[in-house]
Design an enzyme around this catalytic site. Sequence first.
Site, PDB file in Angstrom:
ATOM      1  N   GLY A  11       0.691  -0.969   0.229  1.00 20.58           N
ATOM      2  CA  GLY A  11       0.053   0.230  -0.062  1.00 20.58           C
ATOM      3  C   GLY A  11       0.848   1.504  -0.304  1.00 20.58           C
ATOM      4  O   GLY A  11       1.879   1.410   0.813  1.00 20.58           O
ATOM      5  N   ARG A  72       1.284  -5.047  -6.234  1.00 22.06           N
ATOM      6  CA  ARG A  72       1.591  -6.067  -4.868  1.00 22.06           C
ATOM      7  C   ARG A  72       1.866  -7.158  -5.607  1.00 22.06           C
ATOM      8  O   ARG A  72       1.194  -7.133  -7.456  1.00 22.06           O
ATOM      9  CB  ARG A  72       0.121  -6.116  -4.450  1.00 22.06           C
ATOM     10  CG  ARG A  72      -0.240  -5.188  -3.399  1.00 22.06           C
ATOM     11  CD  ARG A  72      -0.586  -5.784  -2.221  1.00 22.06           C
ATOM     12  NE  ARG A  72      -1.133  -5.704  -0.765  1.00 22.06           N
ATOM     13  CZ  ARG A  72      -1.515  -3.542  -0.726  1.00 22.06           C
ATOM     14  NH1 ARG A  72      -2.226  -3.406  -1.468  1.00 22.06           N
ATOM     15  NH2 ARG A  72      -1.302  -3.174   0.502  1.00 22.06           N
ATOM     16  N   ASP A 103       4.323  -4.787   5.959  1.00 20.66           N
ATOM     17  CA  ASP A 103       4.587  -6.194   7.025  1.00 20.66           C
ATOM     18  C   ASP A 103       5.074  -6.897   5.351  1.00 20.66           C
ATOM     19  O   ASP A 103       6.089  -8.023   5.515  1.00 20.66           O
ATOM     20  CB  ASP A 103       4.158  -6.952   7.423  1.00 20.66           C
ATOM     21  CG  ASP A 103       3.980  -8.258   8.081  1.00 20.66           C
ATOM     22  OD1 ASP A 103       4.751  -7.697   8.577  1.00 20.66           O
ATOM     23  OD2 ASP A 103       2.778  -8.982   7.802  1.00 20.66           O
ATOM     24  N   THR A 126       4.489   2.187   5.688  1.00 16.69           N
ATOM     25  CA  THR A 126       2.898   1.726   5.603  1.00 16.69           C
ATOM     26  C   THR A 126       2.426   3.135   6.914  1.00 16.69           C
ATOM     27  O   THR A 126       2.731   3.221   7.794  1.00 16.69           O
ATOM     28  CB  THR A 126       2.474   0.810   6.693  1.00 16.69           C
ATOM     29  OG1 THR A 126       0.701   1.017   6.943  1.00 16.69           O
ATOM     30  CG2 THR A 126       3.404   0.513   7.722  1.00 16.69           C
ATOM     31  N   ASP A 128      -0.393   1.951   8.272  1.00 16.22           N
ATOM     32  CA  ASP A 128      -0.945   1.638   9.929  1.00 16.22           C
ATOM     33  C   ASP A 128      -0.431   1.548  11.096  1.00 16.22           C
ATOM     34  O   ASP A 128      -0.786   1.533  11.751  1.00 16.22           O
ATOM     35  CB  ASP A 128      -1.283  -0.037   8.923  1.00 16.22           C
ATOM     36  CG  ASP A 128      -2.517  -0.110   8.162  1.00 16.22           C
ATOM     37  OD1 ASP A 128      -2.844   0.768   7.446  1.00 16.22           O
ATOM     38  OD2 ASP A 128      -2.013  -1.513   7.437  1.00 16.22           O
ATOM     39  N   ASP A 130       1.642  -0.717  12.053  1.00 16.24           N
ATOM     40  CA  ASP A 130       0.937  -1.413  12.899  1.00 16.24           C
ATOM     41  C   ASP A 130       2.553  -2.735  12.935  1.00 16.24           C
ATOM     42  O   ASP A 130       3.272  -3.959  12.844  1.00 16.24           O
ATOM     43  CB  ASP A 130      -0.529  -2.635  11.873  1.00 16.24           C
ATOM     44  CG  ASP A 130       1.134  -3.241  10.488  1.00 16.24           C
ATOM     45  OD1 ASP A 130       1.741  -2.110  10.343  1.00 16.24           O
ATOM     46  OD2 ASP A 130       0.210  -3.530   9.251  1.00 16.24           O
ATOM     47  N   ARG A 172      -5.736  -1.988   8.325  1.00  8.24           N
ATOM     48  CA  ARG A 172      -6.015  -2.890   8.726  1.00  8.24           C
ATOM     49  C   ARG A 172      -6.213  -4.124  10.255  1.00  8.24           C
ATOM     50  O   ARG A 172      -7.137  -3.686  10.471  1.00  8.24           O
ATOM     51  CB  ARG A 172      -4.850  -3.715   8.220  1.00  8.24           C
ATOM     52  CG  ARG A 172      -4.206  -3.347   7.048  1.00  8.24           C
ATOM     53  CD  ARG A 172      -3.152  -4.138   5.645  1.00  8.24           C
ATOM     54  NE  ARG A 172      -2.060  -3.643   6.165  1.00  8.24           N
ATOM     55  CZ  ARG A 172      -1.420  -4.249   5.612  1.00  8.24           C
ATOM     56  NH1 ARG A 172      -1.554  -5.240   4.415  1.00  8.24           N
ATOM     57  NH2 ARG A 172       0.203  -3.724   5.806  1.00  8.24           N
TER      58      ARG A 172
HETATM   59  P1  ADP Z   1       2.133  -3.995   2.249  1.00  3.23           P
HETATM   60  O1  ADP Z   1       4.060  -4.127   2.283  1.00  3.23           O
HETATM   61  O2  ADP Z   1       2.062  -2.787   2.146  1.00  3.23           O
HETATM   62  O3  ADP Z   1       1.823  -5.230   3.909  1.00  3.23           O
HETATM   63  P2  ADP Z   1       1.576  -6.615   1.355  1.00  3.23           P
HETATM   64  O4  ADP Z   1       1.202  -7.690   2.052  1.00  3.23           O
HETATM   65  O5  ADP Z   1       0.370  -6.721   0.145  1.00  3.23           O
HETATM   66  O6  ADP Z   1       1.592  -5.281   1.840  1.00  3.23           O
HETATM   67  O7  ADP Z   1       2.721  -6.927   0.507  1.00  3.23           O
HETATM   68  C1  ADP Z   1       3.234  -7.048  -0.900  1.00  3.23           C
HETATM   69  C2  ADP Z   1       4.000  -7.883  -1.110  1.00  3.23           C
HETATM   70  O8  ADP Z   1       5.301  -8.475  -0.676  1.00  3.23           O
HETATM   71  C3  ADP Z   1       3.170  -8.437  -1.762  1.00  3.23           C
HETATM   72  O9  ADP Z   1       2.317  -8.207  -3.190  1.00  3.23           O
HETATM   73  C4  ADP Z   1       4.303 -10.613  -2.311  1.00  3.23           C
HETATM   74  O10 ADP Z   1       4.795  -9.445  -3.433  1.00  3.23           O
HETATM   75  C5  ADP Z   1       4.984  -9.518  -1.521  1.00  3.23           C
HETATM   76  N1  ADP Z   1       4.815 -10.694  -0.031  1.00  3.23           N
HETATM   77  C6  ADP Z   1       4.225 -10.013   1.259  1.00  3.23           C
HETATM   78  N2  ADP Z   1       4.649 -11.411   2.159  1.00  3.23           N
HETATM   79  C7  ADP Z   1       5.177 -11.790   1.410  1.00  3.23           C
HETATM   80  C8  ADP Z   1       5.965 -13.654   2.117  1.00  3.23           C
HETATM   81  N3  ADP Z   1       5.661 -13.575   3.394  1.00  3.23           N
HETATM   82  N4  ADP Z   1       7.233 -13.449   1.185  1.00  3.23           N
HETATM   83  C9  ADP Z   1       7.528 -13.278  -0.409  1.00  3.23           C
HETATM   84  N5  ADP Z   1       6.699 -12.048  -0.344  1.00  3.23           N
HETATM   85  C10 ADP Z   1       5.365 -11.043   0.050  1.00  3.23           C
END
Ligand code: ADP
Length: 320
Positions: A11, A72, A103, A126, A128, A130, A172
């Site tokens: 995000g 994403r 995260d 982020t 959030d 968090d 979230r």
């Molecule tokens: P944020 O970084 O804001 O928490 P997301 O959770 O959507 O947003 O994560 C962003 C991108 O990071 C995902 O689209 C994916 O490509 C990668 N990602 C998320 N979680 C994992 C994970 N556990 N292992 C590897 N890549 C991940």
Amino acid sequence: MKRIAVLTSGGDAPGMNAAIRAVVRTANYHHIEVYGVERGYEGLIEGDLKMMSRRSVSDTIQRGGTILKTARSEAFTTYDGRRKAAEALSDRGVEGLVVIGGDGSLRGANDLYREFGVKVIGLPGTIDNDLGYTDRTIGFDTAVNTAISAINCLRDTMSSHERVVVVQVMGRRSGEIALHAGLAGGAEVILVPEKPVDYDEVASILNRGKAVGKTSGIVVLAEGAAPLEETMKELSERTGLSLKSTVLGYIQRGGSPTMADRVLASRLGVRAVELLKENKGGLAVGVKNGAVVALPIGEALAIKPFFDEELYEQAKILSL
Ligand code: ADP
């Protein structure tokens, strides 16, 4: 290290541009070349890298969103996808990578470091707030201030019509935005996922408010605390009040970053490049008790987000 790259992922958050700017200019200062990766891990896998100059980040510190765009990436969650990402970097002789995201993005960054030895530094981007390893994430302060402005506007109209409004804010699974915006906006009730939602208690607070002459009521509902429809239904059944609802939604993600977010992003961006210059990687950079800190990403992500119970109780006292 002679060449690094920077990307934003997940995000978007206000202040990401200030972080990119800090990375580019600090690298430039140390005579390190910087590539900007467009659309996060998705762009990295596709090899969408462009050289960035000092001037390419001019006039960006005050802008919300991210000039590098974000995405994403499903592909990056697979080993094969991450292998392609690592190859895109090594093909261009890029030795270090700064990842700005939440995260999920930092988890991905850690995988890239552990599996392929890419020297990655993660920055918390982020709204959030968090991530337990840092007191603040980049974007949180701006998002909270945007929510407060909206609450101020709602208070005006709710007072005029003697109504109660339930305002849903983002976050979230975290109640951080709700808690801070609720306290600073003078909300009557703050509902967060960290605490059980007791509709009887909320209804009695609102009814009591009316009985003592309050002309309006504001309930700040964190998106992770309870569904908005449920909250409206339960409160309508328990009060005789005229209830309205508003979802703040994406406006909280945009806007010009506040001083706090610009300064935080700048400090963290500078440190990220300094760490890469020292040939370090696999670290998450944040701020603890006012000082910039760096710790192994896995360790950083294992720290549970802090919920300020004391502040929550104080907000309750002040809203009576
Ligand atoms: P944020 O970084 O804001 O928490 P997301 O959770 O959507 O947003 O994560 C962003 C991108 O990071 C995902 O689209 C994916 O490509 C990668 N990602 C998320 N979680 C994992 C994970 N556990 N292992 C590897 N890549 C991940």
